[in-house]
Design a protein around this motif. Structure first.
Motif, mmCIF file in Angstrom:
data_model
loop_
_atom_site.group_PDB
_atom_site.id
_atom_site.type_symbol
_atom_site.label_atom_id
_atom_site.label_comp_id
_atom_site.label_asym_id
_atom_site.label_seq_id
_atom_site.Cartn_x
_atom_site.Cartn_y
_atom_site.Cartn_z
ATOM 1 N N ASN A 591 -52.139 -49.678 -14.710
ATOM 2 C CA ASN A 591 -52.741 -48.435 -15.343
ATOM 3 C C ASN A 591 -54.222 -48.742 -15.942
ATOM 4 N N GLU A 592 -53.942 -50.484 -15.745
ATOM 5 C CA GLU A 592 -55.815 -50.516 -16.570
ATOM 6 C C GLU A 592 -56.866 -50.732 -14.859
ATOM 7 N N ASP A 593 -56.525 -50.291 -13.562
ATOM 8 C CA ASP A 593 -56.808 -49.910 -12.624
ATOM 9 C C ASP A 593 -57.509 -48.569 -12.042
ATOM 10 N N VAL A 594 -57.172 -47.438 -13.086
ATOM 11 C CA VAL A 594 -57.600 -46.020 -13.308
ATOM 12 C C VAL A 594 -58.857 -46.170 -13.670
ATOM 13 N N ALA A 595 -59.755 -46.918 -14.525
ATOM 14 C CA ALA A 595 -60.439 -46.521 -14.372
ATOM 15 C C ALA A 595 -61.203 -46.929 -13.614
ATOM 16 N N ILE A 596 -61.437 -48.011 -12.791
ATOM 17 C CA ILE A 596 -62.130 -48.223 -11.193
ATOM 18 C C ILE A 596 -61.553 -47.333 -10.414
ATOM 19 N N VAL A 597 -60.395 -46.436 -10.234
ATOM 20 C CA VAL A 597 -60.153 -45.293 -9.077
ATOM 21 C C VAL A 597 -60.626 -43.967 -9.718
ATOM 22 N N LEU A 598 -61.293 -44.091 -11.272
ATOM 23 C CA LEU A 598 -62.520 -43.138 -11.569
ATOM 24 C C LEU A 598 -62.850 -43.318 -10.879
ATOM 25 N N GLN A 599 -64.039 -44.579 -10.498
ATOM 26 C CA GLN A 599 -65.357 -44.566 -10.563
ATOM 27 C C GLN A 599 -65.485 -44.166 -8.840
ATOM 28 N N CYS A 600 -64.346 -44.647 -7.954
ATOM 29 C CA CYS A 600 -63.980 -44.165 -6.898
ATOM 30 C C CYS A 600 -63.820 -42.734 -6.532
ATOM 31 N N LEU A 601 -63.116 -42.426 -7.382
ATOM 32 C CA LEU A 601 -63.451 -41.002 -7.220
ATOM 33 C C LEU A 601 -64.853 -40.331 -6.863
ATOM 34 N N ASP A 602 -65.444 -40.916 -8.029
ATOM 35 C CA ASP A 602 -66.873 -39.896 -8.666
ATOM 36 C C ASP A 602 -68.030 -40.362 -7.393
ATOM 37 N N MET A 603 -68.112 -41.590 -7.039
ATOM 38 C CA MET A 603 -68.626 -41.669 -5.836
ATOM 39 C C MET A 603 -67.804 -41.286 -4.494
ATOM 40 N N LEU A 605 -65.998 -38.507 -3.951
ATOM 41 C CA LEU A 605 -65.410 -36.993 -4.173
ATOM 42 C C LEU A 605 -66.835 -35.315 -3.794
ATOM 43 N N THR A 606 -67.152 -36.569 -5.292
ATOM 44 C CA THR A 606 -68.045 -35.404 -6.346
ATOM 45 C C THR A 606 -69.884 -35.410 -5.402
ATOM 46 N N LYS A 607 -69.673 -36.765 -5.209
ATOM 47 C CA LYS A 607 -71.272 -37.413 -4.857
ATOM 48 C C LYS A 607 -71.887 -36.909 -4.140
ATOM 49 N N ARG A 608 -70.161 -37.338 -2.883
ATOM 50 C CA ARG A 608 -70.208 -37.033 -1.552
ATOM 51 C C ARG A 608 -69.727 -35.858 -0.606
#
Length: 794
Positions: A591-603, A605-608
């Motif tokens: 469950n704590e790995d979700v924090a890394i997933v959120l950073q990946c999604l931001d990099m 999908l949102t920024k690209r």
């Protein structure tokens, strides 16, 4: 008027100046010679006195009558001592005095022997009375003649005693202390009971504490005048009393550490050159120099004592002269390491800081967990407070050498400390102009070629003024900071690349991937292709854990978000990797790995968003909604907040809220390719399940997304939720402490037999829904019971 023939010529000013300088030098030399001879004479006298005291204490005094009697040559000399005419009492007294005479009863100021030739008509008793009763141990005090005072009786001379610094005072005190200690060891202690031993130990410990406190207070009150008391305090590190030795040494270590933190100046003390030592300076300057020299010396000896304590514990060596047991070495070593860590963080500007770094960094990989954590925390704090990078570069170099020397077999915490480096900018060399060093001042040849003599003179004055201004400037220059940060980052990446190349199965790999994810945007462009190939091969090898794979993906998009924007690369493979990893997360350990997933999604999908297709965005929105069903509430909230951001970023994503399928084909949730899973032909049915979630914030986000994620109106979120990032929501609603977040509101107790009493419900809507479900169950249960009763009667 005729000029005088024999008129004395007035000397020129230059000659007067030269003559006075020579006289002053001669006068100074004579004064120095006189002081040296006086000091030498005084040292010889003191040495003779000490030797006399030692001989007198060691040897048994011999009576004077034991020596050979001299034969008197003439009868007159025999008549000089009319012993036959003396009374018996006088003879007896003389014999006793002869037995008691010793070397101490001599007059040491005169070189005349004890048995000197006696004069006529001089009795032995008178001779004995003339001898001094006490040995003169104090040297003659040197007097300084002052200006006299005149009164009605005449001139009254004035004098003052000159304060002479005793050079051998410290040696004498050390000899006396050693003698006292030896005497205390030699004397057998009386047999005491256990209770008396405890009382004696408590009293001794209290005396030692008071002594330590007195010395520390004296040094802190006036460091310049009491710097010698540091030596006395440091000598207590060799405490020999076995009952209190361990505690006293620990207290002295900590006390010295706090003293040095308070009295150390805010600059580095450099050794004086020979020219500076021979130059005559003011008394205040000379006093300051002596204080600084003594401070550096005592600080050095203190660090050596701490280092020796750690070495003794590491080598498990018990010295014969030591009174501390082998088990107590670990406690002393822990206190020594703690003191070194405090000095490392508190005094990064002072002398011997690099020596402390060389001691602390290897202890980060120590087998003792407590010592290792202590050293790692100290290095982290040093990195956090070091803005310029002067202290950090030394630590990074030693860490890199340690990892290489240990063949990459070190604790992962050693490399995790590098994540706390304060590096945000480095020098990026793009053009040849940037590579060429910028010349701040003109060279000598350029001045001779381009400037006249007067212009060179003015230019020299301007450059001197500029240099002085740069030295006085309080803030460090940006160029120096960038240069240091670039050098630090080069060493860090060199360590990372070595591990990626030679030790891919090492436990250091997660720390390396996290470091790459943080600093990847600062890597030079020429390393991008090779690094992306290495990261892709690591993921495809399937030897990495979920967290390590996520770090590989995050590192890749950090690289492409920085200088990698100029590269025309479509990292489709890494989108596929992340899409496949998402369903491996759950409400357990991952469950704590979700924090890394959120950073990946931001990099990704949102920024690209300009490089992301609509099918890819729809596939990730659908998979994140499904993932929100089987993770903890804080992860569900952050994933739904990410979906809200994606629906705003990709407006056509609202077709997922429509029940009717669009286009051709069926949704394939098990397909690992986000581009070809036909996500446009499905709907977000997971939101209707999340509407009945037990967490109120999850319900709010689900209702908000069902309404189409409006920015205003009845379905809009409040500012406390809409303005926060998904990563912030993940931390805000974390359940690490095993507590419900937000807290459950207490409900007033109801009447007896009420089903809804207590505080087990979250809000009014859920209470009503739960009440309706209970009523349905009750009705259904009644019908089933009636059917069963009818069947049993028939």
């Amino acid at each position: 008027m005729k000029p005088r023939r024999h008129a004395k010529r007035v000397p020129s000013f230059r000659k007067l100046l030269k003559t006075s300088k020579v006289k002053l030098e001669n006068k100074l030399k004579n004064k120095q010679y006189k002081q040296q001879s006086t000091a030498k004479k005084y040292r010889k006298e003191q040495k003779k006195l000490r030797q006399a005291v030692r001989d007198a204490a060691a040897k048994t005094p011999k009576p004077l009558e034991d020596y050979k009697k001299r034969h008197l040559e003439t009868e007159e000399e025999e008549a000089a001592l009319p012993l036959d005419m003396m009374d018996e009492d006088d003879l007896k007294l003389m014999e006793e005095l002869a037995q008691k005479a010793s070397f101490i009863t001599r007059d040491l100021s005169s070189s005349e022997p004890v048995h000197a030739k006696k004069r006529k008509n001089e009795s032995v008793i008178e001779k004995y009375e003339k001898m001094p009763r006490r040995m003169q141990t104090e040297p003659e005090k040197e007097l300084i003649h002052l200006l006299p005072i005149k009164d009605k009786h005449g001139l009254i001379p004035q004098t003052m005693e000159k304060q002479v610094e005793e050079e051998e005072e410290e040696e004498e005190s050390e000899v006396e202390e050693a003698a006292v200690v030896a005497q205390a060891i030699e004397e057998p202690s009386p047999m005491l009971t256990a209770e008396e031993l405890l009382v004696h130990r408590r009293q001794t410990l209290q005396e030692k504490k008071l002594h330590i406190a007195a010395l520390s207070s004296a040094v802190l009150a006036d460091p310049e005048n009491h710097i010698k008391k540091l030596k006395e305090l440091r000598s207590m590190l060799m405490e020999q009393d076995p009952n209190v030795a361990v505690i006293v040494r620990k207290l002295v270590m900590i006390s010295l550490m706090e003293i040095f933190k308070d009295i150390v100046p805010s600059y580095k003390i450099r050794p004086l050159t020979e020219t500076e030592k021979n130059t005559k300076v003011k008394k205040e300057t000379q006093k300051l120099r002596e204080f600084e020299e003594g401070l550096v010396s005592q600080y050095k000896f203190y660090l050596e004592n701490l280092e020796q304590s750690v070495k003794d514990w590491k080598q498990r060596k018990l010295k014969k002269s030591n009174v501390i047991s082998l088990k107590a070495y670990k406690g002393l070593a822990e206190i020594a390491v703690k003191c070194l860590c405090e000095l490392l963080v508190s005094l990064p500007h002072f002398n011997f800081h690099n020596n402390i770094i060389v001691l602390i960094v290897p202890l980060m990989n120590d087998a003792s967990k407590q010592i290792s954590e202590m050293c790692c925390d100290a290095i982290k704090n040093l990195f956090k407070q070091d803005k310029l990078g002067l202290a950090s570069i030394g630590v990074v170099k030693v860490i890199s050498g340690l990892v290489k020397s240990q063949n990459y077999d070190v604790r992962p915490e050693v490399l995790m400390t590098l994540l706390h480096l304060r590096i945000k900018e480095v020098e990026v060399k793009k053009d040849a102009e940037d590579i060429a060093p910028k010349k701040r001042f003109m060279s000598y040849k350029e001045k001779r070629r381009n400037l006249s003599r007067m212009q060179r003179k003015w230019k020299k004055a301007e450059e001197k003024l500029e240099r002085e201004l740069l030295e006085v400037e309080a803030s460090e220059s940006t160029e120096k900071k960038l240069k240091l940060h670039t050098e630090i980052l080069n060493i860090v990446f060199l360590t990372y690349f070595r591990i990626l190349k030679k030790a891919q199965k090492s436990p250091l790999l997660p720390a390396v991937l996290e470091g790459l994810a943080k600093f990847a945007h600062l890597i030079n462009l020429e390393f991008f292709d090779d690094l992306l190939l290495v990261l892709n091969s690591l993921i495809m090898s399937e030897v990495l854990s979920h967290r390590e794979s996520l770090h590989c993906v995050l590192s890749t998009f950090h690289i492409l978000s920085g200088q990698g924007d100029v590269l025309n690369i479509d990292p489709l493979k890494f989108y596929t990797h992340l899409y496949k990893i998402l369903f491996k997360l759950h409400a357990g350990t991952t469950n704590e790995d979700v924090a890394i997933v959120l950073q990946c999604l931001d990099m990704m999908l949102t920024k690209r968003r300009k490089q992301v297709s609509q099918q890819r965005a729809l596939a990730f929105i659908k998979r994140l909604s499904t993932l929100a069903l089987h993770v903890l509430p804080n992860s569900s909230i952050s994933l739904l907040a990410t979906n809200r951001t994606l629906m705003h970023t990709f407006p056509k994503a609202d077709l997922l809220l429509d029940n009717e399928s669009q286009g051709s084909g069926l949704y394939l949730p098990e397909l690992e390719e986000p581009e070809y899973c036909n996500a446009q032909n499905t709907a977000l049915w997971e939101l209707h399940i999340l509407l009945r979630h037990y967490h109120p914030v999850v319900q709010k986000f689900a209702a908000h997304l069902v309404a189409g994620a409006p920015s205003e109106g009845s379905g809009a979120l409040g500012p406390e939720l809409s303005r926060r990032l998904p990563t912030e929501l993940f931390e805000a609603y974390s359940m690490k402490g095993m507590t419900f977040n937000p807290q459950i509101a207490s409900v007033s107790p109801r009447k007896k037999g009420d089903i809804l009493q207590g505080d087990c419900f979250l809000n009014e809507d859920l209470k009503e829904a739960f009440q309706a479900d209970l009523e349905k169950v009750a009705v259904q249960g009644t019908l089933d019971f009636a059917k069963h009763l009818k069947a049993s009667v028939s």
